[in-house]
Design a protein around this motif. Structure first.
Motif, PDB file in Angstrom:
ATOM      1  N   THR A  63       0.824  -1.202   0.000  1.00 43.14           N
ATOM      2  CA  THR A  63       0.000   0.000   0.000  1.00 43.14           C
ATOM      3  C   THR A  63       0.861   1.256   0.000  1.00 43.14           C
ATOM      4  OG1 THR A  63      -1.801  -1.138   1.151  1.00 43.14           O
ATOM      5  CG2 THR A  63      -1.780   1.266   1.285  1.00 43.14           C
ATOM      6  N   ALA A  64       1.867   1.282   0.856  1.00 47.26           N
ATOM      7  CA  ALA A  64       2.733   2.459   0.950  1.00 47.26           C
ATOM      8  C   ALA A  64       3.531   2.664  -0.334  1.00 47.26           C
ATOM      9  CB  ALA A  64       3.651   2.332   2.157  1.00 47.26           C
ATOM     10  N   VAL A  65       3.943   1.588  -0.994  1.00 53.51           N
ATOM     11  CA  VAL A  65       4.637   1.711  -2.270  1.00 53.51           C
ATOM     12  C   VAL A  65       3.731   2.347  -3.315  1.00 53.51           C
ATOM     13  CG1 VAL A  65       5.591   0.398  -4.209  1.00 53.51           C
ATOM     14  CG2 VAL A  65       6.275  -0.161  -1.880  1.00 53.51           C
ATOM     15  N   ALA A  66       2.483   1.880  -3.373  1.00 55.55           N
ATOM     16  CA  ALA A  66       1.543   2.432  -4.353  1.00 55.55           C
ATOM     17  C   ALA A  66       1.204   3.883  -4.045  1.00 55.55           C
ATOM     18  CB  ALA A  66       0.282   1.588  -4.412  1.00 55.55           C
TER      19      ALA A  66
ATOM     20  N   ALA B 244      -4.149  -9.803   2.867  1.00 53.84           N
ATOM     21  CA  ALA B 244      -3.128  -8.856   3.287  1.00 53.84           C
ATOM     22  C   ALA B 244      -3.765  -7.588   3.829  1.00 53.84           C
ATOM     23  CB  ALA B 244      -2.213  -8.515   2.107  1.00 53.84           C
ATOM     24  N   TRP B 245      -2.994  -6.884   4.661  1.00 53.98           N
ATOM     25  CA  TRP B 245      -3.452  -5.618   5.219  1.00 53.98           C
ATOM     26  C   TRP B 245      -3.398  -4.542   4.135  1.00 53.98           C
ATOM     27  CZ3 TRP B 245      -6.048  -5.741   9.484  1.00 53.98           C
ATOM     28  CH2 TRP B 245      -5.801  -6.769  10.414  1.00 53.98           C
ATOM     29  N   ALA B 246      -4.576  -3.949   3.878  1.00 49.67           N
ATOM     30  CA  ALA B 246      -4.697  -2.859   2.915  1.00 49.67           C
ATOM     31  C   ALA B 246      -5.415  -1.717   3.630  1.00 49.67           C
ATOM     32  CB  ALA B 246      -5.476  -3.309   1.685  1.00 49.67           C
ATOM     33  N   PRO B 247      -4.730  -1.034   4.554  1.00 50.41           N
ATOM     34  CA  PRO B 247      -5.392  -0.070   5.428  1.00 50.41           C
ATOM     35  C   PRO B 247      -5.945   1.131   4.680  1.00 50.41           C
ATOM     36  CG  PRO B 247      -3.010   0.085   5.648  1.00 50.41           C
ATOM     37  CD  PRO B 247      -3.287  -1.121   4.794  1.00 50.41           C
ATOM     38  N   VAL B 248      -7.144   1.524   5.049  1.00 49.84           N
ATOM     39  CA  VAL B 248      -7.800   2.683   4.425  1.00 49.84           C
ATOM     40  C   VAL B 248      -8.278   3.668   5.486  1.00 49.84           C
ATOM     41  CG1 VAL B 248      -9.699   3.464   2.953  1.00 49.84           C
ATOM     42  CG2 VAL B 248      -8.505   1.334   2.418  1.00 49.84           C
ATOM     43  N   GLU B 249      -9.144   3.216   6.382  1.00 49.39           N
ATOM     44  CA  GLU B 249      -9.733   4.123   7.370  1.00 49.39           C
ATOM     45  C   GLU B 249      -8.908   4.228   8.647  1.00 49.39           C
ATOM     46  OE1 GLU B 249     -13.762   2.971   8.074  1.00 49.39           O
ATOM     47  OE2 GLU B 249     -14.417   3.482   6.042  1.00 49.39           O
ATOM     48  N   LEU B 250      -8.106   3.205   8.945  1.00 49.10           N
ATOM     49  CA  LEU B 250      -7.288   3.174  10.159  1.00 49.10           C
ATOM     50  C   LEU B 250      -5.860   2.804   9.792  1.00 49.10           C
ATOM     51  CD1 LEU B 250      -9.668   0.994  12.384  1.00 49.10           C
ATOM     52  CD2 LEU B 250      -9.524   3.488  12.395  1.00 49.10           C
ATOM     53  N   ASP B 251      -4.915   3.153  10.671  1.00 47.20           N
ATOM     54  CA  ASP B 251      -3.584   2.596  10.451  1.00 47.20           C
ATOM     55  C   ASP B 251      -3.649   1.097  10.733  1.00 47.20           C
ATOM     56  OD1 ASP B 251      -2.354   2.014  13.311  1.00 47.20           O
ATOM     57  OD2 ASP B 251      -3.313   3.969  13.460  1.00 47.20           O
TER      58      ASP B 251
ATOM     59  N   ALA C 281      -1.203   6.843  10.366  1.00 45.61           N
ATOM     60  CA  ALA C 281      -2.398   7.212   9.603  1.00 45.61           C
ATOM     61  C   ALA C 281      -2.035   7.778   8.236  1.00 45.61           C
ATOM     62  CB  ALA C 281      -3.222   8.222  10.399  1.00 45.61           C
ATOM     63  N   ASP C 282      -0.809   8.269   8.076  1.00 46.89           N
ATOM     64  CA  ASP C 282      -0.373   8.803   6.784  1.00 46.89           C
ATOM     65  C   ASP C 282      -0.063   7.703   5.776  1.00 46.89           C
ATOM     66  OD1 ASP C 282      -0.557  11.416   7.734  1.00 46.89           O
ATOM     67  OD2 ASP C 282       1.517  11.432   8.440  1.00 46.89           O
ATOM     68  N   ASP C 283       0.027   6.456   6.250  1.00 47.13           N
ATOM     69  CA  ASP C 283       0.405   5.350   5.376  1.00 47.13           C
ATOM     70  C   ASP C 283      -0.784   4.544   4.874  1.00 47.13           C
ATOM     71  OD1 ASP C 283       3.300   5.681   5.523  1.00 47.13           O
ATOM     72  OD2 ASP C 283       3.083   5.100   7.624  1.00 47.13           O
ATOM     73  N   VAL C 284      -1.995   5.024   5.143  1.00 48.59           N
ATOM     74  CA  VAL C 284      -3.170   4.335   4.614  1.00 48.59           C
ATOM     75  C   VAL C 284      -3.318   4.667   3.133  1.00 48.59           C
ATOM     76  CG1 VAL C 284      -4.297   4.412   6.864  1.00 48.59           C
ATOM     77  CG2 VAL C 284      -4.786   6.209   5.179  1.00 48.59           C
ATOM     78  N   ALA C 285      -4.161   3.913   2.442  1.00 51.73           N
ATOM     79  CA  ALA C 285      -4.338   4.089   1.009  1.00 51.73           C
ATOM     80  C   ALA C 285      -4.822   5.503   0.683  1.00 51.73           C
ATOM     81  CB  ALA C 285      -5.344   3.067   0.496  1.00 51.73           C
TER      82      ALA C 285
END
Length: 282
Positions: free
Chosen positions: A104-107, A122-129, A207-211
């Protein structure tokens, strides 16, 4: 040009975990490359106290090379790989388990390098870290005590997560098997444990690393649900899919299913290889 799958492992795992899958992909004429994240594989620390006979006191205090490794370090490693892979054609980035945070962070950082994202339970965080999801109702069925029973050091003391996957404690082993590989034989499960390294880093991002919709959200993506997964339950996998689709409704997940535990698809990888080969042929 045919794509290359870039495979990103989960917690305590290494690129070696993907060897059977890569063999199956090669037999289908599909290119792949498995990445060792920083502090993993041959960069990992295997304390002498981890060998037999084990020294629990020393294992609890021995420093580890993965201390201080961050999600940003993981991203830098994968970006460097993708930059080289893209010289030879499209790249499909695959993340399993905790590896989804890195994917996610790479994208978010370099969507231009990724032609498709594939999350396998896999973890694909959106609303939460990512760490915050562990306290959510969808994770209530997870037996957290199983992994806690394998802890070999206080993370606050050593600055990392250290587990004793070479334990002979039958209760700990039974708990780990139920959590990660309930659909495997005992021998298969022990083989998987022997591929694990004892240390993992503590950084799960913020929280900055979510999608992010304007970067991550522009990349086509697939979510492969592992329907028998006890460590990342189907309810949580479904929540992550819903959140991603809500973030970018014009670019929803392509959702696929494999009947597998969290690790079983790596032990018996032919169905996963078929699925990935079909994505590559698009």
């Amino acid at each position: 040009m045919s794509p290359t799958f870039v495979l990103v492992h989960g917690a305590f795992a290494t690129s070696f975990s993907f060897a059977p899958l890569q063999a199956e992909l090669a037999l289908r004429g599909v290119r792949s490359l498995a990445v060792d994240l920083p502090g993993h594989g041959f960069e990992a620390t295997y304390p002498a106290a981890y060998q037999a006979p084990q020294d629990p006191a020393a294992l609890a205090t021995t420093p580890g090379a993965i201390k201080g490794v961050t999600l940003a370090d993981n991203v830098a490693r994968v970006v460097a790989v993708l930059e080289r892979v893209r010289e030879h054609g499209p790249a499909i980035l695959v993340g399993h388990s905790r590896g989804g945070m890195t994917v996610t962070a790479v994208a978010n950082a370099r969507p231009d390098l990724v032609d498709r994202l594939v999350y396998v339970s896999a973890w694909a965080p959106v609303e939460l870290d990512a760490a915050a999801y562990n306290a959510e109702p969808e994770m209530a069925s997870v037996d957290a005590a199983a992994l806690a029973g394998a802890l070999a050091a206080n993370p606050a003391d050593v600055g990392l997560l250290r587990c004793n996957f070479r334990t002979a404690d039958p209760d700990v082993l039974a708990g780990l098997k139920a959590l990660f590989h309930a659909d495997g034989t005992d021998d298969e499960f022990r083989a998987v444990l022997n591929l694990f390294q004892p240390d993992e880093n503590l950084d799960t991002g913020t929280a900055d690393d979510v999608a992010q919709a304007d970067t991550w959200g522009t990349v086509p993506r697939t979510y492969v649900r592992l329907t028998e997964d006890a460590s990342l339950p189907l309810a949580m996998q479904n929540r992550l899919i819903r959140e991603g689709d809500a973030l970018t409704p014009d670019n929803p997940y392509d959702v696929r299913d494999l009947s597998s535990s969290h690790l079983g698809w790596l032990v018996h990888p032919a169905p996963a290889a078929d699925l990935l080969a079909e994505l590559a042929a698009r």
